[in-house]
Structures are given as structure tokens and as C-alpha cells.
Design an enzyme around this catalytic site. Structure first.
Site, PDB file in Angstrom:
ATOM      1  N   ASP A  14      10.258  15.483 -22.785  1.00 14.36           N
ATOM      2  CA  ASP A  14      11.289  16.264 -23.155  1.00 14.36           C
ATOM      3  C   ASP A  14      11.738  17.048 -21.774  1.00 14.36           C
ATOM      4  OD1 ASP A  14      10.605  15.469 -25.871  1.00 14.36           O
ATOM      5  OD2 ASP A  14       8.815  17.109 -25.700  1.00 14.36           O
ATOM      6  N   LYS A  17      15.532  13.950 -19.338  1.00 15.12           N
ATOM      7  CA  LYS A  17      15.936  12.888 -18.681  1.00 15.12           C
ATOM      8  C   LYS A  17      17.269  12.097 -19.053  1.00 15.12           C
ATOM      9  CE  LYS A  17      11.726  10.951 -19.862  1.00 15.12           C
ATOM     10  NZ  LYS A  17      11.175  12.091 -20.597  1.00 15.12           N
ATOM     11  N   GLY A  41      12.807  10.435 -28.015  1.00 14.58           N
ATOM     12  CA  GLY A  41      14.329  10.403 -27.909  1.00 14.58           C
ATOM     13  C   GLY A  41      15.033  11.217 -26.794  1.00 14.58           C
ATOM     14  N   HIS A  42      16.230  10.710 -26.293  1.00 13.22           N
ATOM     15  CA  HIS A  42      16.914  11.085 -25.223  1.00 13.22           C
ATOM     16  C   HIS A  42      18.227  11.689 -25.972  1.00 13.22           C
ATOM     17  CE1 HIS A  42      14.931   8.302 -22.110  1.00 13.22           C
ATOM     18  NE2 HIS A  42      13.984   9.191 -22.376  1.00 13.22           N
ATOM     19  N   GLN A 225       8.782   9.777 -22.659  1.00 17.65           N
ATOM     20  CA  GLN A 225       7.593  10.650 -22.439  1.00 17.65           C
ATOM     21  C   GLN A 225       7.693  11.373 -21.042  1.00 17.65           C
ATOM     22  OE1 GLN A 225       6.264   7.527 -23.978  1.00 17.65           O
ATOM     23  NE2 GLN A 225       6.947   8.040 -26.148  1.00 17.65           N
TER      24      GLN A 225
END
Length: 414
Positions: A14, A17, A41-42, A225
Site C-alpha cells: 500500500d 506503487k 489493489g493499485h 504487496q
């Protein structure tokens, strides 16, 4: 001469990225995802529009950038297609830009059922998974019983292998966890229908990346991650089910270790983690609530609240070793605006308690600042101390969610 650069989360995930990858794709021909599944998620914010991706690489919003999902990723076809359809509805030609390795193991509905049943049965000892089946899918891969994307091209063979796998899954569901079994016919029909839709994007990812290398193209590798969730090097057993470190980028895409030129580590200006497990600098006070509130610290995929704490230089130093990080990108500096003092952990005591250095905070806003010279003096001093405590230069600083709200002192692609 092109460059192959890996972007890794250097904390517990988190770190932001997705935004960094999206920014850097301005100078690349391709983005390759090398591990994980749809359990993280991104979040991208472009022109005020928020897009959350979990399987599709972050470069998909850039015209002319090819996006690869490598063999190290476990793929839930239903999740992949739902994400692709969401992007297509927004006008993104995702099926033109996306390519998928035939070697990716599939995440089936039965994997998710086992994942959730196991967490319920573990009670207070649960790990805190997302319950999406990623861990059990990796278990089947290592046990050599997984069904893979390439198997979908041969329906008869796929049906046989799926039947064997579901026998194993249903044994666990019924005998171990007291759950209802999964229907083979329904699962087979759904998988084959999904296979028809994804067949046009299946390719030899390693071969195409090798060709890009030979052509002198720039390629960016992204994972999910963060380092402290790596199955080998993280806070075991409170980790994810794959290797999140940079060394897995070539393994998870079919390349060799000498193909990687640089590693950019992404870190927040503070620290967060989701789920259970040790967190030395965790805060349960007003400063922690400030970080949670201002940083909007909730999981992009699950919505789970993230635990928050001060920056941990000790953990980051190990992450630098694990990844071979050559430069740092510090994100969410603006979340610290208004906190006074700001602290960072520089050592652990004999009992593991963090030892902090306190530094003056700053009152003026850093949000949207685009050069180091415009930052408040105290914010620059904080970044310099973070850099010296970790021994790796800070080459980028993110001061907001938008692409252009970023300070770049050294671009990984030159």
C-alpha cells in the site's frame, strides 16, 4: 540502450506503487506484473478520476504501452475479465494492450471458499487474508496440481485436470471445514467460457520481453504487496503467499537475473500495514488517527482499515538488502503536514521497542509541490534524515495523488 527497472513496495504494501508505475510509464514500452493475484489493489488518480486495478498492470492507461501479466501471477479469470470490462467501459482499449502468460495458475471459486473457511477455523490465529483464494492457489501451484491459463486451450484435458483438483478441494471443504462441495459441471462451464474470452490475449510473455530487451526498449516490472509481506523474508507467518521482492521479477516473467538494471523502492513517509502481524512503530494515539484520516488509509480492494505508525528505518534497511534497492520514492509526504513533531524509528531496543528520533514538523502545505526547493525546510530535513538513516538516496517524492504531483530528482530511465 533500454533499461529494465523493477518497482517494489519496500514496506508492508500500500505504498502507492500504482501511481509511481503510471508516472514512469511515460518512458517505457511495456509494464510487466510478476507476482500476486487480485488480493491487492493499485489506485490511480488521473484528471481527478480514480481507477483501482488489482490484476491489470498500472500502465494500461498509457497509450502505446503493452501490459504483461507474467507466470508468477495467479489469475482469477472472473476478476480479470471484470476489471478489463470496467476499463473498456471507460474507453480504455484494454484487450489491445494486455497480454497474459499461458503459465499463470488459475484462481478458482473453490480456492476462495477454502481460504475463507480456513480463516474462520483459525479463530484468533487467523492471518488476515483477503479471502480471495490467492494463498490456496499458490499452494496448488507448488504442489503441482494447479490448472493454468494454457490448459484452457484444450477443453478435454482441462476438464480432467479440473476434476482431479476439485476432488482435492471438495475433500478439504467437506471433511476438514464442514462446508458444501463445489459443483464440477458449473465450474468447468464457467472456466471454459472465460477461457474463450481471454484466449486472444494469451502469449509467450518471456519471449516478448526478451525481444524488447534485444530491441533496446524500456520495461518496468511491478509487483503487489510489499517486501515485509514476502513469503520468505517477511513477518512470517503473517505474510502473503508469494515472493514480493525484486529478485522474483525475472523469475515471475521468465527472464534471467542479469536482465534487471535498477530497483526503485516505494515507501510512505510513515508506515502502514493491513491484517494481523507485528508492526513495531504502530500508533494508537492522535498522530495515528491523523495518519489514518488524512492518508485515507483503507484497502483499495477490500476497504479494510490500515494500521498506521511512524516511519521504520530499521525495517527499510533490511528491505533494501532484500531487494537490492538503488533509489527510494517517498510517497504521501503531504499526509504529515500539520503534525509536530514528526518521528522516525532508527533502531530497536533489546526488547524490540522502537527508538525514535523526533524532528520538527511543518505547518505549510506540501500537497502538489513539484520541486524540492518549494518544500518547507523541515520537510526537506525530514527527507534528508530518512535518506541518511537508510543509506539509499531519495530520488522521487510524491506530494499528491495526481501524476504530476511528484518531485523527480533522478529518473530511473534517465
Amino acid at each position: 540502450m533500454g533499461r529494465f527497472v523493477v518497482v517494489v513496495g519496500a514496506q508492508w504494501g500500500d505504498e502507492g506503487k500504482g501511481k509511481v508505475v503510471d508516472l514512469l510509464t511515460e518512458r517505457v514500452s511495456a509494464v510487466a506484473r510478476f507476482q500476486g493475484g487480485h488480493n491487492a489493489g493499485h489506485t490511480l488518480v488521473i484528471g481527478g478520476e480514480r481507477t483501482v486495478l488489482s490484476l491489470v498492470p498500472s500502465g494500461v492507461l498509457r497509450e502505446g504501452v503493452r501490459c504483461y501479466i507474467g507466470n508468477g501471477v495467479v489469475v482469477a479469470p472472473e476478476a480479470l475479465l471484470a476489471e478489463a470490462d470496467m476499463l473498456a467501459a471507460r474507453g480504455v482499449p484494454v484487450f489491445d494492450r494486455l497480454r497474459l502468460s499461458a503459465l499463470c495458475p488459475l484462481v478458482l471459486p473453490s480456492h476462495a471458499l477454502i481460504d475463507r473457511a480456513r480463516e474462520r477455523a483459525s479463530g484468533d490465529r487467523k492471518i488476515g487474508t483477503t479471502g480471495r483464494g490467492v494463498g490456496p492457489a499458490y499452494e496448488d501451484k507448488v504442489a503441482r496440481r494447479a490448472v493454468r491459463v494454457g490448459d484452457l486451450a484444450e477443453p478435454k484435458r482441462f476438464a480432467e485436470r479440473l476434476a482431479e483438483l476439485l476432488d482435492h478441494h471438495n475433500f478439504l471443504l467437506e471433511r476438514r471445514y464442514g462446508e458444501k462441495p463445489v459443483d464440477l459441471g458449473a465450474t468447468l462451464a464457467a472456466c471454459l467460457a472465460q477461457g474463450e474470452r481471454i484466449r486472444p490475449i494469451v502469449c509467450d510473455v518471456a519471449g516478448e520481453l526478451s525481444a524488447l530487451r534485444a530491441a533496446g526498449a524500456n520495461v518496468l516490472f511491478e509487483g503487489a504487496q510489499g517486501t515485509m509481506l514476502d513469503v520468505d523474508h517477511g513477518t512470517f507467518p503473517f505474510v502473503t503467499s508469494s515472493n514480493t521482492v525484486a529478485g522474483y521479477a525475472p523469475v515471475g516473467t521468465g527472464l534471467g537475473p542479469r536482465d534487471i538494471d535498477d530497483v526503485l523502492g516505494i515507501v510512505k513517509a510513515y508506515t502502514t500495514r493491513v491484517g494481523a502481524g507485528p508492526f513495531p512503530t504502530e500508533l494508537d494515539d492522535e498522530a495515528g488517527r491523523h495518519l489514518s484520516r488524512v492518508g485515507q488509509e483503507f484497502g483499495a480492494v477490500t476497504g479494510r482499515p490500515r494500521r498506521t505508525g511512524w516511519f521504520d528505518a530499521v525495517a527499510l534497511r533490511r528491505s533494501i538488502v532484500n531487494n537490492g534497492i538503488t533509489g527510494l520514492c517517498v510517497t504521501k509526504l503531504d499526509v504529515l503536514d500539520g503534525l509536530d513533531p514528526v518521528k522516525l524509528c532508527v533502531a530497536y531496543g533489546e526488547n524490540g521497542a522502537p527508538r525514535y528520533e523526533a524532528m520538527p514538523g511543518w505547518r505549510s502545505r506540501t500537497e502538489g509541490v513539484k520541486s524540492l526547493g518549494e518544500l518547507p525546510g523541515a520537510a526537506r530535513a525530514y527527507l534528508e534524515r530518512l535518506e541518511s538513516a537508510c543509506g539509499v538516496p531519495v530520488t522521487m517524492v510524491s506530494t499528491g495523488a495526481e501524476r504530476d504531483e511528484t518531485i523527480v530528482s533522478r529518473h530511473p530511465f534517465g
